[in-house]
Write an enzyme that holds these catalytic residues in place. Structure first.
Site, PDB file in Angstrom:
ATOM      1  N   CYS A  20       0.818  -1.168  -0.102  1.00 24.35           N
ATOM      2  CA  CYS A  20      -0.069   0.012  -0.117  1.00 24.35           C
ATOM      3  C   CYS A  20       0.785   1.248  -0.076  1.00 24.35           C
ATOM      4  O   CYS A  20       2.170   1.131   0.219  1.00 24.35           O
ATOM      5  CB  CYS A  20      -0.984   0.000   1.101  1.00 24.35           C
ATOM      6  SG  CYS A  20      -0.122   0.338   2.730  1.00 24.35           S
ATOM      7  N   CYS A  29       0.572   3.904   1.925  1.00 20.62           N
ATOM      8  CA  CYS A  29       1.527   4.355   3.223  1.00 20.62           C
ATOM      9  C   CYS A  29       2.297   3.622   3.709  1.00 20.62           C
ATOM     10  O   CYS A  29       3.418   3.995   4.395  1.00 20.62           O
ATOM     11  CB  CYS A  29       0.182   4.198   4.342  1.00 20.62           C
ATOM     12  SG  CYS A  29      -0.575   2.649   4.848  1.00 20.62           S
TER      13      CYS A  29
END
Length: 132
Positions: free
Chosen positions: A37, A39
């Site tokens: 992902c 993040c």
């Protein structure tokens, strides 16, 4: 994405057995459940790399396993991290195999790498015994 951490000394945990052994280790350990992902890429991994290179005190063991790839290892890690729900990315700090600090995905999302790195340094200062 894996080499970003292994290149600064993180050990990959690829099997359930490796995870179980990591939770038996004496001293302090950092376990990062890696993820594809944004993040993880934009905040968590850069924060971990910075902390690994710059922290005055560091965990004795820097470990990582990758959600979506190291399926059995991640499943076993998540069992050890209960009662926290599955989260990736996630950063767990252990002392003598016991969870003492958890940084879940919702604490990583939307925060800059510098903020996460600063938080890691505070945690390391409080739980790590030896100067790096």
């Amino acid at each position: 994405m894996k080499s970003e951490l292994t290149s600064v000394g993180f050990e990959e945990l690829l099997t359930s057995e490796a995870v179980d052994n990591a939770f038996k280790a004496q001293g302090t350990s950092l376990l990062f459940i890696n993820s594809v992902c944004g993040c993880a890429a934009g905040a968590a991994r850069p924060a971990l790399v910075w902390a690994a290179k710059n922290a005055p005190k560091k965990p004795d063991h820097m470990l990582t396993t990758f959600a979506g790839f190291d399926i059995d290892a991640v499943k076993t890690a998540r069992q050890h991290l209960l009662p926290y729900p599955p989260s990736s990315p996630a950063i767990a700090i252990l002392k003598d195999g016991k969870l003492v600090h958890m940084i879940e995905r919702h604490m990583i999302e939307g925060r800059p790498a510098q903020m996460i790195a600063s938080h890691l340094l505070e945690v390391f200062e409080n739980v790590c015994a030896v100067e790096a």
